[in-house]
Enzyme design. Sequence first.
Site, PDB file in Angstrom:
ATOM      1  CG  ASP A   1      42.617  54.501  25.695  1.00  0.00           C
ATOM      2  OD1 ASP A   1      43.021  53.321  25.782  1.00  0.00           O
ATOM      3  OD2 ASP A   1      42.937  55.272  24.759  1.00  0.00           O
TER       4      ASP A   1
ATOM      5  CB  SER B   1      42.987  49.875  21.398  1.00  0.00           C
ATOM      6  OG  SER B   1      44.276  50.187  20.898  1.00  0.00           O
TER       7      SER B   1
ATOM      8  CG  MET C   1      44.586  59.457  28.098  1.00  0.00           C
ATOM      9  SD  MET C   1      44.087  58.167  26.940  1.00  0.00           S
ATOM     10  CE  MET C   1      45.370  56.948  27.181  1.00  0.00           C
TER      11      MET C   1
ATOM     12  CG  ASP D   1      45.409  53.837  20.672  1.00  0.00           C
ATOM     13  OD1 ASP D   1      44.852  54.826  21.175  1.00  0.00           O
ATOM     14  OD2 ASP D   1      45.205  52.671  21.051  1.00  0.00           O
TER      15      ASP D   1
ATOM     16  CG  HIS E   1      40.563  53.310  20.708  1.00  0.00           C
ATOM     17  ND1 HIS E   1      39.923  54.466  21.111  1.00  0.00           N
ATOM     18  CD2 HIS E   1      41.855  53.453  21.097  1.00  0.00           C
ATOM     19  CE1 HIS E   1      40.794  55.266  21.738  1.00  0.00           C
ATOM     20  NE2 HIS E   1      41.980  54.673  21.734  1.00  0.00           N
TER      21      HIS E   1
ATOM     22  CG  MET F   1      50.539  56.698  19.649  1.00  0.00           C
ATOM     23  SD  MET F   1      51.273  55.595  20.888  1.00  0.00           S
ATOM     24  CE  MET F   1      49.782  54.866  21.582  1.00  0.00           C
TER      25      MET F   1
ATOM     26  CG  HIS G   1      43.401  58.300  21.504  1.00  0.00           C
ATOM     27  ND1 HIS G   1      43.830  57.479  22.533  1.00  0.00           N
ATOM     28  CD2 HIS G   1      43.721  59.572  21.896  1.00  0.00           C
ATOM     29  CE1 HIS G   1      44.373  58.213  23.484  1.00  0.00           C
ATOM     30  NE2 HIS G   1      44.335  59.481  23.123  1.00  0.00           N
TER      31      HIS G   1
ATOM     32  CG  MET H   1      47.571  59.836  21.947  1.00  0.00           C
ATOM     33  SD  MET H   1      47.764  58.121  22.487  1.00  0.00           S
ATOM     34  CE  MET H   1      46.926  57.281  21.146  1.00  0.00           C
TER      35      MET H   1
HETATM   36  C1  DX5 Z   1      47.539  54.181  25.149  1.00  0.00           C
HETATM   37  C2  DX5 Z   1      46.476  54.039  24.071  1.00  0.00           C
HETATM   38  C3  DX5 Z   1      45.523  52.979  24.439  1.00  0.00           C
HETATM   39  C4  DX5 Z   1      46.158  51.609  24.503  1.00  0.00           C
HETATM   40  C5  DX5 Z   1      45.389  50.747  25.452  1.00  0.00           C
HETATM   41  O1  DX5 Z   1      48.408  55.166  24.810  1.00  0.00           O
HETATM   42  O2  DX5 Z   1      45.769  55.245  23.911  1.00  0.00           O
HETATM   43  O3  DX5 Z   1      44.380  52.971  23.597  1.00  0.00           O
HETATM   44  O4  DX5 Z   1      46.214  50.990  23.251  1.00  0.00           O
HETATM   45  O5  DX5 Z   1      46.082  49.559  25.634  1.00  0.00           O
HETATM   46  P1  DX5 Z   1      45.757  48.590  26.864  1.00  0.00           P
HETATM   47  O6  DX5 Z   1      44.288  48.305  26.829  1.00  0.00           O
HETATM   48  O7  DX5 Z   1      46.596  47.390  26.628  1.00  0.00           O
HETATM   49  O8  DX5 Z   1      46.167  49.343  28.088  1.00  0.00           O
HETATM   50 ZN    ZN Z   2      43.745  55.188  22.830  1.00  0.00          ZN
END
Ligand code: DX5
Ligand code: ZN
Length: 220
Positions: free
Chosen positions: A176, A9, A138, A36, A34, A38, A67, A69
């Site tokens: 994840d 990620s 998650m 993320d 990946h 947000m 992903h 969010m």
């Molecule tokens: C969390 C994200 C993850 C995050 C994982 O909200 O969806 O993908 O980046 O980070 P690590 O591997 O550091 O927990």
């Molecule tokens: Zn993620």
Amino acid sequence: MPHFVLAPSILSADFLNLGSQLAACQSAGADWIHVDVMDGDFVPNITMGPVVVEACRRAVDLPLDVHLMIQHPERHVEAFAQAGASLLSVHVENHPHVYRTLQQIKALGCQAGVVLNPGTPAEMIRPVLPLVDLVLVMTVNPGFSGQRFLPEVLPKVREVRRLMDDANSKAWLQVDGGINAETLPPARQAGATAFVAASAVFGHPQGPAAGIQTLRDLLR
Ligand code: DX5
Ligand code: ZN
């Protein structure tokens, strides 16, 4: 197709050197990247949008696992598909028409994933299982990288595995959050087949290639 998928990620990447870091991940054996996304509303952090997906698309040939969010993901899936997303995952918690959004993602030519927060029951995936290419469970509360893996989610990973096997689903079961050399083996044991890691890869003292290598060795 690999048996297990390792997806670094970029949330913990060095954005000044994103291209070279992604190239290092690809050479070291990462399967997907990946991303993320947000919005500061569905989750308490703001990260990146389609422009970053488009930059990743130019940096590597790997599938881009995006992903989402965000609130109202259905309004944004087309922009992410156009930016080069290969797979788009949406949460079940924040919109009533998840079935329609998953259909929309497939119609855009992307693979579709459904995501469960730690407090959401496994059962929620049952109606959408025939539609999805990936189920993401998650293992932290989404929002930030570098959080501690929640071992109490492992029984749900096993439950999701059972539901998927009963439905004869060939989708990936992704975990994840907090995935590292200690937590990957029990997650794999519980039935996960795809693993996201941000800090264990990009925070590795020897760099992201070493981070990938460490996790990859555990999946042999
Ligand atoms: C969390 C994200 C993850 C995050 C994982 O909200 O969806 O993908 O980046 O980070 P690590 O591997 O550091 O927990
Ligand atoms: Zn993620």
